[in-house]
Design a protein around this motif. Structure first.
Motif, PDB file in Angstrom:
ATOM      1  N   GLY A   1      -0.293   5.463   1.037  1.00 57.26           N
ATOM      2  CA  GLY A   1      -0.732   5.009  -0.288  1.00 57.26           C
ATOM      3  C   GLY A   1      -0.054   3.523  -0.523  1.00 57.26           C
ATOM      4  O   GLY A   1      -0.594   2.758  -1.142  1.00 57.26           O
ATOM      5  N   TYR A   2       1.261   3.418  -0.214  1.00 56.02           N
ATOM      6  CA  TYR A   2       1.960   2.415  -0.140  1.00 56.02           C
ATOM      7  C   TYR A   2       1.244   1.190   0.668  1.00 56.02           C
ATOM      8  O   TYR A   2       1.197   0.302  -0.049  1.00 56.02           O
ATOM      9  CB  TYR A   2       3.405   2.421   0.395  1.00 56.02           C
ATOM     10  N   GLU A   3       0.795   1.484   1.673  1.00 62.04           N
ATOM     11  CA  GLU A   3       0.297   0.456   2.378  1.00 62.04           C
ATOM     12  C   GLU A   3      -1.074   0.352   1.829  1.00 62.04           C
ATOM     13  O   GLU A   3      -1.605  -1.136   1.959  1.00 62.04           O
ATOM     14  CB  GLU A   3      -0.130   1.140   4.112  1.00 62.04           C
ATOM     15  N   LYS A   4      -1.823   1.185   1.395  1.00 63.94           N
ATOM     16  CA  LYS A   4      -3.219   0.790   0.883  1.00 63.94           C
ATOM     17  C   LYS A   4      -2.987  -0.104  -0.578  1.00 63.94           C
ATOM     18  O   LYS A   4      -3.806  -1.013  -0.798  1.00 63.94           O
ATOM     19  CB  LYS A   4      -3.750   2.079   0.303  1.00 63.94           C
ATOM     20  N   ILE A   5      -2.042   0.031  -1.399  1.00 60.93           N
ATOM     21  CA  ILE A   5      -1.604  -0.786  -2.492  1.00 60.93           C
ATOM     22  C   ILE A   5      -1.406  -2.028  -2.064  1.00 60.93           C
ATOM     23  O   ILE A   5      -1.920  -2.995  -2.836  1.00 60.93           O
ATOM     24  CB  ILE A   5      -0.404  -0.080  -3.205  1.00 60.93           C
ATOM     25  N   LEU A   6      -0.609  -2.380  -0.942  1.00 56.90           N
ATOM     26  CA  LEU A   6      -0.528  -3.694  -0.520  1.00 56.90           C
ATOM     27  C   LEU A   6      -1.787  -4.288  -0.185  1.00 56.90           C
ATOM     28  O   LEU A   6      -1.865  -5.694  -0.363  1.00 56.90           O
ATOM     29  CB  LEU A   6       0.710  -3.691   0.572  1.00 56.90           C
ATOM     30  N   GLU A   7      -2.468  -3.544   0.587  1.00 53.84           N
ATOM     31  CA  GLU A   7      -3.920  -3.998   1.083  1.00 53.84           C
ATOM     32  C   GLU A   7      -4.967  -4.367   0.057  1.00 53.84           C
ATOM     33  O   GLU A   7      -5.493  -5.346  -0.132  1.00 53.84           O
ATOM     34  CB  GLU A   7      -4.293  -3.078   2.146  1.00 53.84           C
ATOM     35  N   TYR A   8      -5.065  -3.351  -0.783  1.00 54.34           N
ATOM     36  CA  TYR A   8      -6.083  -3.503  -1.905  1.00 54.34           C
ATOM     37  C   TYR A   8      -5.943  -4.152  -3.161  1.00 54.34           C
ATOM     38  O   TYR A   8      -6.661  -4.584  -3.922  1.00 54.34           O
ATOM     39  CB  TYR A   8      -6.895  -2.112  -1.991  1.00 54.34           C
ATOM     40  N   ARG A   9      -4.175  -3.836  -3.361  1.00 54.53           N
ATOM     41  CA  ARG A   9      -4.039  -4.655  -4.982  1.00 54.53           C
ATOM     42  C   ARG A   9      -4.696  -3.931  -5.767  1.00 54.53           C
ATOM     43  O   ARG A   9      -5.252  -4.958  -6.804  1.00 54.53           O
ATOM     44  CB  ARG A   9      -3.903  -6.010  -4.765  1.00 54.53           C
ATOM     45  N   PRO A  10      -4.776  -2.758  -6.191  1.00 54.78           N
ATOM     46  CA  PRO A  10      -5.614  -1.877  -7.291  1.00 54.78           C
ATOM     47  C   PRO A  10      -4.910  -2.399  -8.523  1.00 54.78           C
ATOM     48  O   PRO A  10      -3.863  -2.777  -8.759  1.00 54.78           O
ATOM     49  CB  PRO A  10      -5.417  -0.758  -6.832  1.00 54.78           C
TER      50      PRO A  10
ATOM     51  N   LEU B   1      -7.168   3.027  -6.847  1.00 54.88           N
ATOM     52  CA  LEU B   1      -6.640   3.910  -5.874  1.00 54.88           C
ATOM     53  C   LEU B   1      -5.992   5.183  -6.014  1.00 54.88           C
ATOM     54  O   LEU B   1      -5.356   5.557  -6.910  1.00 54.88           O
ATOM     55  CB  LEU B   1      -5.609   2.914  -5.070  1.00 54.88           C
ATOM     56  N   ILE B   2      -6.576   6.198  -5.168  1.00 52.33           N
ATOM     57  CA  ILE B   2      -6.274   7.436  -5.332  1.00 52.33           C
ATOM     58  C   ILE B   2      -5.356   8.082  -4.286  1.00 52.33           C
ATOM     59  O   ILE B   2      -5.729   7.823  -3.245  1.00 52.33           O
ATOM     60  CB  ILE B   2      -7.237   8.413  -5.551  1.00 52.33           C
ATOM     61  N   VAL B   3      -4.001   8.382  -4.833  1.00 51.02           N
ATOM     62  CA  VAL B   3      -3.110   8.759  -3.465  1.00 51.02           C
ATOM     63  C   VAL B   3      -2.840  10.302  -3.798  1.00 51.02           C
ATOM     64  O   VAL B   3      -2.142  10.704  -4.825  1.00 51.02           O
ATOM     65  CB  VAL B   3      -2.104   8.084  -3.619  1.00 51.02           C
ATOM     66  N   GLU B   4      -3.385  11.215  -2.936  1.00 53.95           N
ATOM     67  CA  GLU B   4      -3.144  12.683  -3.161  1.00 53.95           C
ATOM     68  C   GLU B   4      -3.253  13.397  -1.982  1.00 53.95           C
ATOM     69  O   GLU B   4      -4.305  12.955  -1.032  1.00 53.95           O
ATOM     70  CB  GLU B   4      -4.489  13.339  -4.086  1.00 53.95           C
TER      71      GLU B   4
ATOM     72  N   VAL C   1      -5.193  -0.002 -11.000  1.00 54.36           N
ATOM     73  CA  VAL C   1      -4.561   1.391 -11.535  1.00 54.36           C
ATOM     74  C   VAL C   1      -4.437   2.225  -9.984  1.00 54.36           C
ATOM     75  O   VAL C   1      -5.233   2.316  -9.122  1.00 54.36           O
ATOM     76  CB  VAL C   1      -5.419   2.147 -12.304  1.00 54.36           C
ATOM     77  N   VAL C   2      -3.308   3.064  -9.906  1.00 55.27           N
ATOM     78  CA  VAL C   2      -2.729   3.607  -8.820  1.00 55.27           C
ATOM     79  C   VAL C   2      -2.676   5.180  -9.607  1.00 55.27           C
ATOM     80  O   VAL C   2      -1.902   5.564 -10.379  1.00 55.27           O
ATOM     81  CB  VAL C   2      -1.652   3.522  -8.197  1.00 55.27           C
ATOM     82  N   ILE C   3      -3.603   6.291  -8.925  1.00 55.10           N
ATOM     83  CA  ILE C   3      -3.517   7.688  -9.477  1.00 55.10           C
ATOM     84  C   ILE C   3      -2.948   8.446  -8.220  1.00 55.10           C
ATOM     85  O   ILE C   3      -3.599   8.557  -7.410  1.00 55.10           O
ATOM     86  CB  ILE C   3      -4.873   8.096  -9.789  1.00 55.10           C
TER      87      ILE C   3
ATOM     88  N   SER D   1       0.075   2.831 -13.434  1.00 50.76           N
ATOM     89  CA  SER D   1       0.004   4.082 -12.478  1.00 50.76           C
ATOM     90  C   SER D   1       0.139   5.184 -13.399  1.00 50.76           C
ATOM     91  O   SER D   1       0.583   5.413 -14.408  1.00 50.76           O
ATOM     92  CB  SER D   1       1.461   3.958 -11.752  1.00 50.76           C
ATOM     93  N   ILE D   2      -0.606   6.243 -12.782  1.00 49.29           N
ATOM     94  CA  ILE D   2      -0.858   7.768 -13.405  1.00 49.29           C
ATOM     95  C   ILE D   2      -0.197   8.791 -12.499  1.00 49.29           C
ATOM     96  O   ILE D   2      -0.914   8.672 -11.075  1.00 49.29           O
ATOM     97  CB  ILE D   2      -2.360   7.891 -13.737  1.00 49.29           C
TER      98      ILE D   2
END
Length: 261
Positions: free
Chosen positions: A40-49, A5-8, A51-53, A78-79
């Motif tokens: 990004g927080y919501e996508k982490i909960l939804e997709y459960r990746p 998951l990329i959060v930028e 690695v999060v960049i 996380s990166i």
């Protein structure tokens, strides 16, 4: 394959990472992207990746805040992407258990090296999780602990644990302790105790007693031995202590167990 998951918040950087990076050659796939920390927080909960960049500076939640908040619910590596290398950010990232830093612009080879390392860490963690599930299932079904599994874990990381498990397998019928094993291995008892719990999810004594009880069950099932003989054969020099430990792990006394065979 790692799920990324990329959060930028900078659109050009985010799209560049998503569409121009050769993810397949890294054995990765981008499952989602987000333009700010809250999204990004919501996508982490939804997709459960896996690695999060993420960028550090973003609207609503910065990268570290997002990682800290999401880590309460989802386990991931996380990166952090940043143009800043100040100590304060590094200190906050360490507290949030951020796995790695990458300075912008992203070096693709450096990213590939980091992801390869994280893939190894995740594989090891999943091994441990599977071992814990296996142990719990064995306990529920009255089965045996799979000592071979623990012995064959990554020996670079778990060498001492593997040796301790082997000692349990071979010497459970005699008087053994984590202190005596540590003396032979040349490591401290506190170190091996911590490492053993980290790898197996159990203390050394719990693991030893469970294995002893499981061997006692096997002997009881033969109908060929008296309870006090089994107590001695499985390393319990005190009969009453054997009965107490046996009931702790089976919910039955040895006498009741025999009657129900």
């Amino acid at each position: 394959m790692l799920r990324i998951l990329i959060v930028e918040d900078e659109d050009i950087i985010r799209k560049g990472l998503v569409y121009t990076t050769d993810w397949l050659s890294m054995d990765c796939v981008v499952v989602a992207e987000a333009a700010n920390g809250q999204e990004g927080y919501e996508k982490i909960l939804e997709y459960r990746p896996d690695v999060v960049i993420a960028d550090i500076y973003m609207p609503y939640l910065d990268g570290i805040e997002m990682i800290e908040k999401a880590s309460e619910t989802v386990h991931f590596k996380s990166i952090l992407l940043t143009s800043y290398a100040e100590f304060d950010y590094a200190r906050r990232a360490i507290a949030a258990r951020v796995s790695e830093y990458l300075l912008k612009p992203v070096d693709e080879q450096k990213l590939a090296d980091i992801l390869k390392g994280l893939a190894g860490e995740l594989a090891c963690e999943r091994q441990k999780d599977q071992a814990l599930v296996q142990v719990e299932q064995a306990e529920l079904e009255g089965g045996n602990l799979n000592l071979e599994y623990y012995k064959n874990l990554d020996r670079t990381e778990n060498h001492y644990v593997s040796m301790a498990v082997e000692r349990i397998r071979t010497d459970y019928g005699s008087k053994i302790s984590i202190e005596s094993i540590c003396e032979e291995l040349g490591v401290s008892a506190s170190y091996l105790s911590r490492k053993f719990k980290e790898v197996t999810g159990q203390t050394f004594l719990d693991f030893l007693n469970k294995y002893r009880v499981q061997q006692a069950v096997a002997l009881l099932n033969t109908g060929s031995y008296r309870i006090n003989e089994i107590s001695d054969a499985t390393g319990f020099t005190d009969y009453k202590h054997f009965c107490t430990v046996f009931k702790k792990y089976t919910s039955k006394s040895p006498t009741k167990f025999i009657k129900e065979i």
